[in-house]
Design a protein around this motif. Structure first.
Motif, PDB file in Angstrom:
ATOM      1  N   UNK A  53      10.264  36.067 -45.726  1.00 34.24           N
ATOM      2  CA  UNK A  53      10.853  36.083 -44.387  1.00 34.24           C
ATOM      3  C   UNK A  53      11.900  37.177 -44.236  1.00 34.24           C
ATOM      4  N   UNK A  54      11.865  38.168 -45.134  1.00 36.86           N
ATOM      5  CA  UNK A  54      12.841  39.257 -45.014  1.00 36.86           C
ATOM      6  C   UNK A  54      12.586  40.013 -43.705  1.00 36.86           C
ATOM      7  N   UNK A  55      13.524  40.830 -43.258  1.00 37.75           N
ATOM      8  CA  UNK A  55      13.348  41.526 -41.970  1.00 37.75           C
ATOM      9  C   UNK A  55      12.068  42.358 -41.892  1.00 37.75           C
ATOM     10  N   UNK A  56      11.596  42.931 -43.006  1.00 38.32           N
ATOM     11  CA  UNK A  56      10.396  43.768 -42.972  1.00 38.32           C
ATOM     12  C   UNK A  56       9.116  42.942 -43.034  1.00 38.32           C
ATOM     13  N   UNK A  57       9.155  41.767 -43.635  1.00 30.49           N
ATOM     14  CA  UNK A  57       7.950  40.931 -43.771  1.00 30.49           C
ATOM     15  C   UNK A  57       7.822  39.878 -42.674  1.00 30.49           C
ATOM     16  N   UNK A  58       8.928  39.542 -42.057  1.00 32.13           N
ATOM     17  CA  UNK A  58       8.987  38.410 -41.131  1.00 32.13           C
ATOM     18  C   UNK A  58       7.901  38.423 -40.059  1.00 32.13           C
TER      19      UNK A  58
END
Length: 197
Positions: A53-58
């Protein structure tokens, strides 16, 4: 999900460091567990609702995250076996096809409808569970193609039937449902159909 990195169940598929490590370890695993064939069945962690859920994967679907990971696993396999192919396990969180990540050449579909109702055929239009599982079949085949596609069914999976608890219960095999399922899968173009047993 709560903003803290966790080592549980998955990895960040936006992290080149994590993907490089995965590729390297997949190559090592293939060396430690040699096989005679070129088809590999390495899967992601068998848990639901586990994605980065990191900003790049979310914004990526679980299927897109999985496809990113599986592509790198195949690259690792091909370090030891240039003819290696690897399955994309279409399974609960990844049963819908990816939307933004394409499979590398050599990725094939393995359709595993674990949430289905085994007392009724997969194509039963009155069974909500089977409708929910089967709705993805045509889109998956369109996305991956029919070549090398495989079904992984649960007709004889006593562990599932017993709720993954011991001692196992007696499990009756419904041969009529199985026969209707096989016919439906063949009609869709699957040449390989397997089952846990």
């Amino acid at each position: 999900e709560n903003g803290h990195r966790s080592p549980a169940a998955s990895l960040c598929c936006s992290s080149e460091e994590a993907l490089s490590y995965l590729e390297e370890r997949t190559a090592l695993l293939a060396t430690l567990l040699p096989q005679t064939g070129d088809r590999y069945f390495y899967w992601l962690d068998d848990v639901k609702e586990r994605r980065c859920h990191c900003p790049r994967c979310r914004e990526m679907t679980m299927s897109d995250q999985a496809m990113t990971i599986i592509n790198r696993m195949l690259r690792g396999l091909r370090r030891t076996n240039p003819r290696a192919t690897l399955c994309y396990l279409a399974y609960p969180d990844m049963i819908a096809p990816p939307t933004h990540v394409r499979p590398d050449e050599g990725i094939f579909l393995e359709y595993a409808p674990i949430n289905r109702d085994l007392t009724r055929p997969i194509g039963d239009p009155t069974c909500e569970k089977n409708i929910a599982e089967a709705q993805h079949l045509v889109p998956l085949l369109h996305y991956f193609g029919k070549e090398d596609a495989q079904v992984l069914e649960y007709w004889m999976d006593n562990s599932r039937f017993s709720g993954w608890k011991k001692p196992p219960k007696y499990m009756p095999l419904d041969e009529q449902v199985m026969a209707q399922d096989v016919q439906a899968y063949r009609k869709l173009g699957f040449d390989s159909i397997t089952s846990f047993g």
